[in-house]
Write a protein that holds these residues in place. Sequence first.
Motif, PDB file in Angstrom:
ATOM      1  N   HIS A   1       0.845  -1.201   0.000  1.00 36.66           N
ATOM      2  CA  HIS A   1       0.000   0.000   0.000  1.00 36.66           C
ATOM      3  C   HIS A   1       0.879   1.250   0.000  1.00 36.66           C
ATOM      4  N   ASP A   2       1.856   1.269   0.901  1.00 36.10           N
ATOM      5  CA  ASP A   2       2.659   2.483   1.060  1.00 36.10           C
ATOM      6  C   ASP A   2       3.593   2.714  -0.125  1.00 36.10           C
ATOM      7  N   THR A   3       4.134   1.619  -0.689  1.00 28.26           N
ATOM      8  CA  THR A   3       5.120   1.767  -1.764  1.00 28.26           C
ATOM      9  C   THR A   3       4.474   1.936  -3.137  1.00 28.26           C
ATOM     10  N   TYR A   4       3.501   1.074  -3.438  1.00 22.29           N
ATOM     11  CA  TYR A   4       2.950   1.070  -4.807  1.00 22.29           C
ATOM     12  C   TYR A   4       1.569   1.711  -4.884  1.00 22.29           C
ATOM     13  N   GLY A   5       1.030   2.084  -3.744  1.00 22.94           N
ATOM     14  CA  GLY A   5      -0.314   2.678  -3.746  1.00 22.94           C
ATOM     15  C   GLY A   5      -1.411   1.649  -3.929  1.00 22.94           C
ATOM     16  N   MET A   6      -1.102   0.384  -3.689  1.00 25.48           N
ATOM     17  CA  MET A   6      -2.145  -0.633  -3.846  1.00 25.48           C
ATOM     18  C   MET A   6      -3.238  -0.422  -2.794  1.00 25.48           C
ATOM     19  N   PRO A   7      -4.518  -0.371  -3.213  1.00 22.74           N
ATOM     20  CA  PRO A   7      -5.586  -0.187  -2.232  1.00 22.74           C
ATOM     21  C   PRO A   7      -5.756  -1.463  -1.394  1.00 22.74           C
ATOM     22  N   ALA A   8      -5.160  -1.446  -0.207  1.00 24.33           N
ATOM     23  CA  ALA A   8      -5.145  -2.652   0.618  1.00 24.33           C
ATOM     24  C   ALA A   8      -5.679  -2.367   2.015  1.00 24.33           C
ATOM     25  N   ILE A   9      -6.298  -3.380   2.581  1.00 21.35           N
ATOM     26  CA  ILE A   9      -6.820  -3.280   3.951  1.00 21.35           C
ATOM     27  C   ILE A   9      -6.347  -4.504   4.730  1.00 21.35           C
ATOM     28  N   VAL A  10      -6.069  -4.317   6.021  1.00 20.10           N
ATOM     29  CA  VAL A  10      -5.733  -5.448   6.901  1.00 20.10           C
ATOM     30  C   VAL A  10      -6.732  -5.440   8.048  1.00 20.10           C
ATOM     31  N   THR A  11      -7.278  -6.603   8.389  1.00 16.43           N
ATOM     32  CA  THR A  11      -8.055  -6.675   9.632  1.00 16.43           C
ATOM     33  C   THR A  11      -7.469  -7.749  10.540  1.00 16.43           C
ATOM     34  N   ASN A  12      -7.553  -7.493  11.842  1.00 10.14           N
ATOM     35  CA  ASN A  12      -7.016  -8.415  12.846  1.00 10.14           C
ATOM     36  C   ASN A  12      -8.163  -8.851  13.742  1.00 10.14           C
ATOM     37  N   CYS A  13      -8.464 -10.136  13.669  1.00 10.79           N
ATOM     38  CA  CYS A  13      -9.646 -10.647  14.387  1.00 10.79           C
ATOM     39  C   CYS A  13      -9.242 -11.574  15.535  1.00 10.79           C
ATOM     40  N   SER A  14     -10.139 -11.666  16.498  1.00 10.36           N
ATOM     41  CA  SER A  14      -9.925 -12.555  17.644  1.00 10.36           C
ATOM     42  C   SER A  14     -10.329 -13.996  17.286  1.00 10.36           C
TER      43      SER A  14
ATOM     44  N   ILE B   1     -16.423  -4.419   5.600  1.00  9.00           N
ATOM     45  CA  ILE B   1     -15.133  -3.739   5.414  1.00  9.00           C
ATOM     46  C   ILE B   1     -14.701  -3.797   3.952  1.00  9.00           C
ATOM     47  N   PHE B   2     -14.942  -4.929   3.305  1.00  5.73           N
ATOM     48  CA  PHE B   2     -14.578  -5.060   1.889  1.00  5.73           C
ATOM     49  C   PHE B   2     -15.304  -4.001   1.054  1.00  5.73           C
ATOM     50  N   HIS B   3     -16.554  -3.735   1.408  1.00  2.00           N
ATOM     51  CA  HIS B   3     -17.330  -2.783   0.613  1.00  2.00           C
ATOM     52  C   HIS B   3     -17.222  -1.343   1.095  1.00  2.00           C
ATOM     53  N   ARG B   4     -16.972  -1.142   2.397  1.00  2.00           N
ATOM     54  CA  ARG B   4     -17.013   0.242   2.897  1.00  2.00           C
ATOM     55  C   ARG B   4     -15.761   0.680   3.654  1.00  2.00           C
ATOM     56  N   GLY B   5     -14.799  -0.227   3.799  1.00  5.83           N
ATOM     57  CA  GLY B   5     -13.584   0.114   4.561  1.00  5.83           C
ATOM     58  C   GLY B   5     -12.716   1.103   3.794  1.00  5.83           C
ATOM     59  N   GLU B   6     -11.870   1.785   4.518  1.00  9.30           N
ATOM     60  CA  GLU B   6     -10.985   2.806   3.944  1.00  9.30           C
ATOM     61  C   GLU B   6      -9.714   2.134   3.441  1.00  9.30           C
ATOM     62  N   PRO B   7      -9.370   2.218   2.134  1.00  3.26           N
ATOM     63  CA  PRO B   7      -8.103   1.630   1.677  1.00  3.26           C
ATOM     64  C   PRO B   7      -6.934   2.176   2.493  1.00  3.26           C
ATOM     65  N   GLY B   8      -6.036   1.288   2.877  1.00  2.33           N
ATOM     66  CA  GLY B   8      -4.884   1.675   3.702  1.00  2.33           C
ATOM     67  C   GLY B   8      -5.151   1.521   5.191  1.00  2.33           C
ATOM     68  N   ALA B   9      -6.416   1.263   5.539  1.00  2.00           N
ATOM     69  CA  ALA B   9      -6.760   1.213   6.970  1.00  2.00           C
ATOM     70  C   ALA B   9      -6.583  -0.187   7.565  1.00  2.00           C
ATOM     71  N   THR B  10      -6.556  -0.194   8.905  1.00  2.00           N
ATOM     72  CA  THR B  10      -6.567  -1.437   9.679  1.00  2.00           C
ATOM     73  C   THR B  10      -7.779  -1.394  10.597  1.00  2.00           C
ATOM     74  N   TYR B  11      -8.483  -2.504  10.699  1.00  2.00           N
ATOM     75  CA  TYR B  11      -9.593  -2.594  11.654  1.00  2.00           C
ATOM     76  C   TYR B  11      -9.401  -3.828  12.518  1.00  2.00           C
ATOM     77  N   ASN B  12      -9.582  -3.665  13.821  1.00  2.00           N
ATOM     78  CA  ASN B  12      -9.649  -4.824  14.715  1.00  2.00           C
ATOM     79  C   ASN B  12     -11.081  -5.345  14.734  1.00  2.00           C
ATOM     80  N   ILE B  13     -11.220  -6.678  14.814  1.00  2.00           N
ATOM     81  CA  ILE B  13     -12.559  -7.286  14.860  1.00  2.00           C
ATOM     82  C   ILE B  13     -12.648  -8.210  16.074  1.00  2.00           C
ATOM     83  N   GLY B  14     -13.635  -7.965  16.920  1.00  2.00           N
ATOM     84  CA  GLY B  14     -13.839  -8.820  18.094  1.00  2.00           C
ATOM     85  C   GLY B  14     -15.079  -8.356  18.831  1.00  2.00           C
ATOM     86  N   GLY B  15     -15.602  -9.225  19.685  1.00  2.00           N
ATOM     87  CA  GLY B  15     -16.883  -8.901  20.319  1.00  2.00           C
ATOM     88  C   GLY B  15     -16.800  -8.623  21.808  1.00  2.00           C
ATOM     89  N   PHE B  16     -15.607  -8.273  22.315  1.00  2.00           N
ATOM     90  CA  PHE B  16     -15.437  -8.082  23.770  1.00  2.00           C
ATOM     91  C   PHE B  16     -16.033  -9.282  24.507  1.00  2.00           C
TER      92      PHE B  16
END
Length: 375
Positions: free
Chosen positions: A196-209, A260-275
């Motif tokens: 994402h940072d080098t080539y401008g690829m629209p990428a998202i990472v999510t980290n789930c529990s 997230i695939f449809h509405r997430g911000e390219p370049g962003a990271t989101y954590n996923i979990g339900g407390f």
Amino acid sequence: MEFKRNIMITGGAGFIGSHVVRLFVNRYPDCRIINVDKLTYAGNLGNLRDIEDMPNYVFEKADICDFDRMLEIMRTYDVGGIIHLAAESHVDRSIRDPFTFARTNVMGTLSLLQAARSLWEDSGWMTGSSRCMFYHISTDEVYGALELNHPEGIRSDFSAHEVYGDSFFTEETKYRPHSPYSASKASSDHFVRAFHDTYGMPAIVTNCSNNYGPYQFPEKLIPLFINNIRHNRPLPVYGKGENVRDWLYVEDHARAIDLIFHRGEPGATYNIGGFNEWKNIDIVKVLIKTVDSLLGRPEGYSDSLITYVTDRKGHDLRYAIDSSRLHRELGWSPSLQFEEGIVKTVRWYLDNQEWMDDVTSGGYMKYYDEMYGRR
Ligand code: NAD
Ligand code: DAU
């Protein structure tokens, strides 16, 4: 048939991937879903029987480490978005065989990224505001381990982080992976962000529990123990059973991925979990109670199956995800309370003994090896 969009999902024959494929195939009939999976021991097309004949579903048996094949698939189907779940996913296996984890999780992700980059640069999609993206599914384990430093019993409370902020993994928490599995996932996350940072690829990472639910391979705690309780086999609890995991119903993870695939911000990271934190030993007690009750056994019938065994090497003490960003920015929250989800899950495994027998006997491997070639 013309499709509006072609979406490639890697690892779609696995546990979480099969739920994501099912959701997308059913929800987006005008999109073609291309499931790319190597069919390792963890890949079972039997997880997808209900949708395998749908006109917008295609399966391609392929290894994500094979760059030429990835590019060929992306070009053949004119892929316009990738959701990447394929991975080696079991911590205990990574302790025994770290090389396989580096190969698939690091080199496989890199080969997929390179193929996607080549496709996107050729077609000019790298410029402009295209949402065509590389969505990488990762884990909370990259953040390392937390202390047991806040009161027990904080569950399904999206304001918990305001009071106990430091006791959760946030999107800003430093990476401190401990197991070969989490080290390989951390490395793959870094590569995605580098593209994402080098080539401008629209990428998202999510980290789930930790996920639980139907179709999970019975090497993981919940399906393994449900099956053992059913068959009166010992329940090997690592160490003192005091490690804490944060559990999320798998369909809620799949819904978050869709959002997230449809509405997430390219370049962003989101954590996923339900407390939803539980000590392992408490989960084991819930499983015993639920299985015994659904099988009509007297209370306490399976308690003696609990067997404390040598701890996992480098066993992370506690994971707990702060997913308030996803809640706040995209309005996601889990649809299912744990008490409901775990009964649903136990009932599914008890009702689908044939699926379980097929997996534990290795029957599924023989069947699909004959169809697609040996794994
Ligand atoms: P899984 O082990 O059930 O499935 C993995 C799938 O990937 C299998 O179908 C397998 O055949 C496929 N695969 C493996 N190596 C491949 C290769 N070289 N090429 C193509 N396909 C390959 O895993 P899961 O539990 O469903 O996890 C899916 C993803 O989600 C992983 O990336 C994992 O790190 C992540 N994750 C899992 C959890 C969890 O609790 N299970 C939580 C957070 C994140
Ligand atoms: O946190 C997300 C991660 O959750 C994912 O990234 C991984 O892919 C997934 O496998 C899972 O990792 P864990 O190591 O937490 O899951 P597992 O089911 O292997 O173990 C859950 C807990 O139960 C852990 O503390 C170890 C313990 N355990 C596990 C097994 C298999 C036991 O006590 N006995 C067992 O036999």
